[in-house]
Design an enzyme around this catalytic site. Structure first.
Site, mmCIF file in Angstrom:
data_model
loop_
_atom_site.group_PDB
_atom_site.id
_atom_site.type_symbol
_atom_site.label_atom_id
_atom_site.label_comp_id
_atom_site.label_asym_id
_atom_site.label_seq_id
_atom_site.Cartn_x
_atom_site.Cartn_y
_atom_site.Cartn_z
ATOM 1 N N ASP A 76 11.175 -35.130 -35.783
ATOM 2 C CA ASP A 76 12.139 -35.754 -35.019
ATOM 3 C C ASP A 76 11.955 -34.970 -33.601
ATOM 4 O OD1 ASP A 76 13.053 -37.566 -36.689
ATOM 5 O OD2 ASP A 76 14.459 -36.123 -37.552
ATOM 6 N N SER A 134 7.535 -38.389 -46.377
ATOM 7 C CA SER A 134 8.809 -38.970 -46.049
ATOM 8 C C SER A 134 9.896 -38.525 -46.818
ATOM 9 C CB SER A 134 8.793 -40.487 -46.073
ATOM 10 O OG SER A 134 10.129 -40.917 -46.060
HETATM 11 C C1 S3P Z 1 15.275 -37.565 -42.386
HETATM 12 C C2 S3P Z 1 13.907 -37.688 -42.591
HETATM 13 C C3 S3P Z 1 12.824 -38.278 -41.403
HETATM 14 C C4 S3P Z 1 13.501 -37.976 -40.187
HETATM 15 C C5 S3P Z 1 14.862 -38.467 -40.017
HETATM 16 C C6 S3P Z 1 15.976 -37.708 -41.095
HETATM 17 C C7 S3P Z 1 16.052 -37.235 -43.582
HETATM 18 O O1 S3P Z 1 12.468 -39.534 -41.721
HETATM 19 O O2 S3P Z 1 12.536 -38.528 -39.331
HETATM 20 O O3 S3P Z 1 15.441 -38.377 -38.740
HETATM 21 O O4 S3P Z 1 17.242 -37.192 -43.438
HETATM 22 O O5 S3P Z 1 15.682 -37.532 -44.716
HETATM 23 P P1 S3P Z 1 11.342 -39.886 -42.724
HETATM 24 O O6 S3P Z 1 11.622 -39.595 -43.886
HETATM 25 O O7 S3P Z 1 10.968 -41.727 -42.330
HETATM 26 O O8 S3P Z 1 10.080 -39.131 -42.277
#
Ligand code: S3P
Length: 442
Positions: free
Chosen positions: A321, A168
């Site tokens: 995404d 994440s």
């Molecule tokens: C993001 C990380 C992702 C992605 C989100 C944007 C970011 O989420 O799905 O749209 O900007 O760091 P996760 O960290 O929950 O995977």
């Protein structure tokens, strides 16, 4: 706002520039607010998600201002310099705004309260609170660790080494942002590399960040705390995650050829490109250039006969995404496409795995859903369509089904078009400019 409907379309053609990258836009505003002096941002995504971050930073006492020339100027307060917000910070639909700003507030010595819309209020925040507690922050959350959440920032923040239990970038970034206002070295170890916009932008603003590969394929990111960040110019590339929608639409609509100019191609974001190329797509990457520490290019997309493949879990972080629109591409591909390792999709703006399986089946696509996978048998032919899909407050579900509607026998409508403004204001106009037929439902 009424829904939108998309009807079967002829070829797509022309040149379009998708709006700025959402992840980079949030980070540019936040690091601008934590810097000393002025940050000037060109190409900021002016979507609801990013505006939630800008508004929150202004409530923290920074100044993020939209100029008449379309640029943004941020007058920062320095690391640790933000002041106690006078009210609740509404994060709207944005998980990135919520988790990143929880990271910022975790090492500010006052209380900050975050709220969100119905979708965001169901999403797991405990994953960010676990490491931030170790750094000294305290939290009051609704049952299940959900928003609204009040953060009591650490008076004397403690540097930590934290091994992420899941891939994440939001949690990684929350810890790094908390680490900015913490003495000593804050380290995050990630099991698989996730988007590294934070690492790149922290370095761009003058922080000392060391990134190393770990023997088991992950990364170890170490940040030296309490740097003096200085305001910088940032040019935001187009969002690859937004480009994904016209990209797939052009692949599916016969005799199409479109150019998407100035799209960010950070390799930790372009898993969909690799996947589509494996499926037989014709996508050219031209005019590669560098923008404020990120790579961008023009993408030339031509209609292609796609074939089904298996996409392994290792691909997930670099295209997390993009699964909704990939599922649409798979629905039109010849043969079976198996998408594996998708458990994280269940905790996005909606349960994207469930929403895609249900919507595709309603449109006549042969699809099987398990706890963490989706198998789609495309057949290479048109599906009936002729359905209304619930967007579930999820911009990417809405856009994915509008792309499917361009290639079904009958039109597809979505019940809520407003959600698209979270990430892609002007989506319908951009698509129609390329030849699509997307309009308000009667
Ligand atoms: C993001 C990380 C992702 C992605 C989100 C944007 C970011 O989420 O799905 O749209 O900007 O760091 P996760 O960290 O929950 O995977």
């Amino acid at each position: 706002m009424p829904g939108l409907q998309s009807s079967p379309t002829g070829p797509l053609s022309g040149v379009a520039a998708v709006p700025g990258d959402k992840s980079i836009s949030h980070r540019a505003l936040i690091l601008g607010a934590l810097s000393v002096g002025e940050t000037r941002i060109t190409g900021l995504l002016e979507s609801e998600d990013v505006l939630a971050t800008a508004t929150a930073l202004n409530t923290f006492g920074a100044q993020a201002i939209h100029e008449d020339d379309g640029k943004w100027r941020v007058f920062g307060r320095g690391v640790g310099g933000l002041s106690e917000p006078s009210g609740v910070l509404d994060m709207g639909n944005s998980g990135t705004a919520a988790r990143l700003l929880m990271g910022v507030s975790a090492t500010l010595p006052f209380n900050t309260t975050f709220s969100g819309d119905a979708s965001l209020s169901k999403r797991p925040m405990e994953r960010a609170m676990i490491p931030l507690r170790q750094m000294g922050a305290q939290f009051t959350a609704r049952d299940g660790g959900c928003l609204p959440i009040t953060v009591s920032g650490a008076q004397a923040p403690i540097p930590i080494t934290y091994e992420l239990p899941m891939a994440s970038a939001q949690v990684k970034t929350a810890v790094l942002l908390a680490g900015l206002n913490t003495p000593g070295l804050t380290t995050v170890i990630e099991p698989q590399p996730t988007r590294d916009h934070s690492e790149r932008m922290l370095a761009h603003f003058g922080a000392e960040v060391v990134v190393e590969d770990t023997p088991d394929g992950g990364r170890r990111i170490s940040l030296t705390g309490q740097p003096e960040l200085t305001g910088h110019g940032v040019t935001v590339p187009g969002d690859f995650s937004s480009a994904a929608f016209p990209m797939v639409a052009a692949l599916l609509a016969p005799k199409s050829r479109i150019t998407l100019s100035g799209v960010g191609i950070n390799p930790l974001r372009t898993g969909l490109l690799e996947t589509l190329l494996e499926m037989g797509a014709s996508i050219g990457v031209e005019n590669r250039r560098s923008l404020s520490g990120e790579e961008a290019a023009d993408l030339v997309v031509e209609s292609s006969a796609l074939k089904g493949i298996t996409v392994s879990p290792s691909r997930a972080p670099s295209m997390i995404d993009e699964y909704p629109v990939l599922a649409v591409a798979a629905a039109l591909a010849e043969g079976e496409t198996r998408l594996e390792g998708l458990a994280e999709l269940r905790v996005k703006e909606s349960d994207r795995l469930g929403a895609m399986a249900k919507g595709l089946a309603a449109a006549g696509v042969d699809v099987t859903e398990t706890e963490d996978s989706l198998t789609i048998r495309g057949g290479g032919a048109k599906h009936p369509g002729g359905v209304q899909i619930e967007a579930h407050l999820d911009h990417r579900i809405a856009m994915a089904f509008l792309v499917l509607g361009l290639a079904t026998e009958r039109l597809i409508s979505i019940d809520d078009a407003a959600t698209i403004d979270s990430s892609f204001p002007g989506f319908a106009a951009l698509m129609n400019g390329l030849g699509a037929d997307i309009k308000e439902c009667p």
